[in-house]
Design an enzyme around this catalytic site. Structure first.
Site, mmCIF file in Angstrom:
data_model
loop_
_atom_site.group_PDB
_atom_site.id
_atom_site.type_symbol
_atom_site.label_atom_id
_atom_site.label_comp_id
_atom_site.label_asym_id
_atom_site.label_seq_id
_atom_site.Cartn_x
_atom_site.Cartn_y
_atom_site.Cartn_z
ATOM 1 N N ARG A 46 0.795 -1.186 -0.056
ATOM 2 C CA ARG A 46 -0.042 0.112 -0.033
ATOM 3 C C ARG A 46 0.884 1.113 0.160
ATOM 4 N NH1 ARG A 46 -5.502 -0.318 1.607
ATOM 5 N NH2 ARG A 46 -6.114 -2.480 1.410
ATOM 6 N N ARG A 81 -3.836 6.966 0.577
ATOM 7 C CA ARG A 81 -4.240 8.048 1.418
ATOM 8 C C ARG A 81 -3.423 8.757 2.211
ATOM 9 N NH1 ARG A 81 -9.559 5.617 2.770
ATOM 10 N NH2 ARG A 81 -8.115 4.400 4.475
ATOM 11 N N ARG A 83 -7.829 12.017 -5.667
ATOM 12 C CA ARG A 83 -9.061 11.339 -5.271
ATOM 13 C C ARG A 83 -10.164 12.358 -4.884
ATOM 14 N NH1 ARG A 83 -11.895 8.787 -4.254
ATOM 15 N NH2 ARG A 83 -11.750 7.377 -2.179
ATOM 16 N N ASP A 103 -7.020 -2.631 -7.142
ATOM 17 C CA ASP A 103 -7.464 -3.105 -5.694
ATOM 18 C C ASP A 103 -7.814 -4.697 -6.120
ATOM 19 O OD1 ASP A 103 -8.610 -2.287 -3.150
ATOM 20 O OD2 ASP A 103 -9.831 -3.787 -3.639
ATOM 21 N N TYR A 129 -14.926 -11.203 1.315
ATOM 22 C CA TYR A 129 -15.784 -9.872 0.581
ATOM 23 C C TYR A 129 -17.057 -10.306 -0.011
ATOM 24 C CZ TYR A 129 -11.792 -6.926 2.043
ATOM 25 O OH TYR A 129 -10.925 -6.311 3.009
HETATM 26 O O1 CP3 Z 1 -0.090 -1.151 -2.490
HETATM 27 C C1 CP3 Z 1 -0.277 -0.575 -3.341
HETATM 28 O O2 CP3 Z 1 -0.128 0.839 -3.301
HETATM 29 C C2 CP3 Z 1 -1.231 -0.771 -4.375
HETATM 30 C C3 CP3 Z 1 -2.554 -0.388 -4.020
HETATM 31 C C4 CP3 Z 1 -3.525 -1.259 -3.244
HETATM 32 C C5 CP3 Z 1 -4.893 -1.127 -3.129
HETATM 33 N N1 CP3 Z 1 -5.368 -1.892 -2.601
HETATM 34 C C6 CP3 Z 1 -5.418 0.336 -3.483
HETATM 35 C C7 CP3 Z 1 -6.353 0.688 -2.222
HETATM 36 C C8 CP3 Z 1 -3.546 -2.732 -3.128
HETATM 37 C C9 CP3 Z 1 -2.230 -3.866 -3.184
HETATM 38 C C10 CP3 Z 1 -4.846 -3.414 -2.681
HETATM 39 C C11 CP3 Z 1 -4.782 -4.514 -2.268
HETATM 40 C C12 CP3 Z 1 -6.000 -4.833 -1.235
HETATM 41 N N2 CP3 Z 1 -7.316 -4.064 -1.164
HETATM 42 C C13 CP3 Z 1 -6.024 -5.833 -0.071
HETATM 43 C C14 CP3 Z 1 -4.950 -6.840 0.159
HETATM 44 C C15 CP3 Z 1 -3.911 -6.049 0.897
HETATM 45 C C16 CP3 Z 1 -3.972 -5.525 2.194
HETATM 46 O O3 CP3 Z 1 -3.781 -4.485 2.725
HETATM 47 O O4 CP3 Z 1 -4.633 -6.558 2.993
HETATM 48 C C17 CP3 Z 1 -7.152 -6.013 0.503
HETATM 49 C C18 CP3 Z 1 -7.958 -6.640 1.520
HETATM 50 C C19 CP3 Z 1 -8.074 -4.745 -0.218
HETATM 51 C C20 CP3 Z 1 -9.512 -4.447 -0.022
HETATM 52 C C21 CP3 Z 1 -9.585 -3.025 0.386
HETATM 53 N N3 CP3 Z 1 -9.671 -1.799 -0.567
HETATM 54 C C22 CP3 Z 1 -9.533 -2.431 1.757
HETATM 55 C C23 CP3 Z 1 -9.310 -3.085 3.140
HETATM 56 C C24 CP3 Z 1 -9.445 -0.870 1.543
HETATM 57 C C25 CP3 Z 1 -9.305 0.216 2.532
HETATM 58 C C26 CP3 Z 1 -10.567 0.638 2.987
HETATM 59 C C27 CP3 Z 1 -10.380 2.066 3.575
HETATM 60 O O5 CP3 Z 1 -10.885 3.181 3.161
HETATM 61 O O6 CP3 Z 1 -9.603 2.185 4.564
HETATM 62 C C28 CP3 Z 1 -9.688 -0.851 0.345
HETATM 63 C C29 CP3 Z 1 -9.750 0.682 -0.560
HETATM 64 C C30 CP3 Z 1 -8.223 0.966 -0.980
HETATM 65 N N4 CP3 Z 1 -7.689 0.309 -1.895
HETATM 66 C C31 CP3 Z 1 -7.389 2.210 -0.821
HETATM 67 C C32 CP3 Z 1 -6.292 2.112 -1.553
HETATM 68 C C33 CP3 Z 1 -5.326 2.936 -1.740
HETATM 69 C C34 CP3 Z 1 -7.925 3.147 0.041
HETATM 70 C C35 CP3 Z 1 -7.951 4.489 -0.178
HETATM 71 C C36 CP3 Z 1 -9.019 5.213 -1.134
HETATM 72 O O7 CP3 Z 1 -10.117 4.739 -0.913
HETATM 73 O O8 CP3 Z 1 -8.563 5.901 -2.070
#
Ligand code: CP3
Length: 345
Positions: free
Chosen positions: A26, A30, A39, A75, A150
């Site tokens: 990640r 944010r 965003r 994602d 999910y």
């Molecule tokens: O690592 C990177 O820079 C690449 C981007 C990336 C995202 N999601 C972008 C994202 C990666 C590798 C993921 C994988 C992902 N998504 C996982 C596996 C990795 C982990 O952290 O366990 C999981 C479980 C998800 C599901 C998911 N998507 C979650 C839990 C969230 C966060 C919700 C929140 O708002 O806190 C997301 C949304 C998400 N995916 C964001 C980002 C940058 C959050 C920011 C936003 O909404 O712009």
């Protein structure tokens, strides 16, 4: 033009490196003011579907943090939308599905698709990134179990009650769902490798919610098939990561991957002892330590580095960067790792 830095790929293959490679799960997100600005006008999925913006967002942390690898900005849900299951990513919550998959009929909604046709912009982004990058590009997917969490729960979950009631109560439907997600992720990973991804990470973030015996019965055969299928069709390194996996490490290695990602609850020296020398390790600073006083954080980074004296080590956090993180601190961590003497064996 700068020369290509392949330390990350070399570490995946347990070859010698000029410096210990580091990237952060990640690393785009944010915590970055630049990301938050983008965003304001685009949703996460808009970014994923807009190659020039997605390229910019992927590159940003690589430059800022001097990372030895880029990870495609996307994602785990990106391929799921293409496979016919509608979802929404809610800020501060995560992926949500209005009509979760609970029955055999629901599970039949998951379709196999041609990602070349469904996700042409992802292919375009990967091509753009390869032209820009002087470090390797990591593609990724969610593991079938974590995706099922999910899809079956309908959103993030604490106890995975619906997942477990399907798994134990209707194993036929459960295995059909896992098979279908496995088929989809095999195609999606191959698609990313064909497009130019130079390594592939499988995120099984929520796998720690299962007992080891249930992992072996309900998940591992599917993971093994996934890794074997990718291995048979491409030689890009495969990274296998999960959270809360202290009780599962040997099974994760056995399921597949040349690199095993370790979360911060298990010491790397213990992981190395248990998994042996024939696998690379990645991890495992607690993302919370980025918020600690500098001295404490630096001491912990040193402690982690002191446990990894063999080739086949990639520094990372034990899970993703927290939104409260200061990018300058991540850069300081990367600099500290890069200043360390690389392994010699
Ligand atoms: O690592 C990177 O820079 C690449 C981007 C990336 C995202 N999601 C972008 C994202 C990666 C590798 C993921 C994988 C992902 N998504 C996982 C596996 C990795 C982990 O952290 O366990 C999981 C479980 C998800 C599901 C998911 N998507 C979650 C839990 C969230 C966060 C919700 C929140 O708002 O806190 C997301 C949304 C998400 N995916 C964001 C980002 C940058 C959050 C920011 C936003 O909404 O712009």
């Amino acid at each position: 033009m700068s020369t290509f830095n392949d330390n990350f790929l070399r570490a995946c293959r347990r070859e010698s490196v000029d410096r210990i490679p580091v990237w952060f799960m990640r690393q785009a997100g944010r915590y970055q003011p630049e990301y938050r600005k983008i965003r304001k006008s685009l949703s996460l999925m808009d970014i994923v579907h807009t190659p020039d913006v997605c390229t910019e967002v992927t590159l940003l942390p690589v430059k800022q943090l001097d990372a030895d690898a880029a990870i495609l900005f996307s994602d785990i849900m990106t391929p799921i939308g293409a496979m016919g299951v509608d979802f929404e990513i809610r800020e501060g919550i995560g992926p949500c599905i209005d009509n979760p998959l609970r029955t055999a009929t629901d599970v039949a909604r998951v379709r196999q698709v041609d990602f070349e046709t469904e996700l042409p912009h992802v292919k375009e982004t990967i091509a753009m990134l390869r032209r820009e990058l002087s470090v390797p590009l990591i593609g990724f997917c969610g593991a079938p179990y974590t995706l099922a969490c999910y899809l079956v729960e309908g959103g993030p979950s604490k106890h995975y009650a619906h997942v477990k009631s399907m798994m134990y109560g209707d194993p036929t439907t459960w295995h059909r769902l896992m098979e279908s997600l496995t088929d989809g992720m095999i195609d999606y990973l191959r698609f990313q490798a064909d497009a130019g991804a130079q390594a592939l990470q499988v995120f099984d973030s929520w796998i720690g919610s299962l007992a080891a015996s249930d992992y072996r019965t309900y998940v591992k055969p599917h993971m093994r098939r996934l890794f074997e299928a990718i291995r048979a069709s491409t030689d890009v390194p495969l990274l296998h990561f999960g959270v809360n996996t202290g009780h599962l490490l040997e099974d994760l290695k056995d399921a597949g991957g040349q690199v095993i990602g370790i979360d911060w609850r298990t010491e790397l020296s213990e992981a190395r002892r248990r998994l042996g020398p024939d696998v690379a390790l990645q991890g495992n600073l607690d993302p919370g330590l980025i918020l600690a006083p500098a001295e404490q954080r630096r001491a912990r980074v040193d402690e982690i580095l002191s446990q990894m004296s063999m080739n086949g080590y990639i520094f990372n956090l034990g899970h993703g960067v927290l939104p409260m993180t200061d990018g300058a601190v991540l850069r300081d961590v990367a600099d500290q790792v890069h200043a360390a003497t690389p392994p010699t064996r």
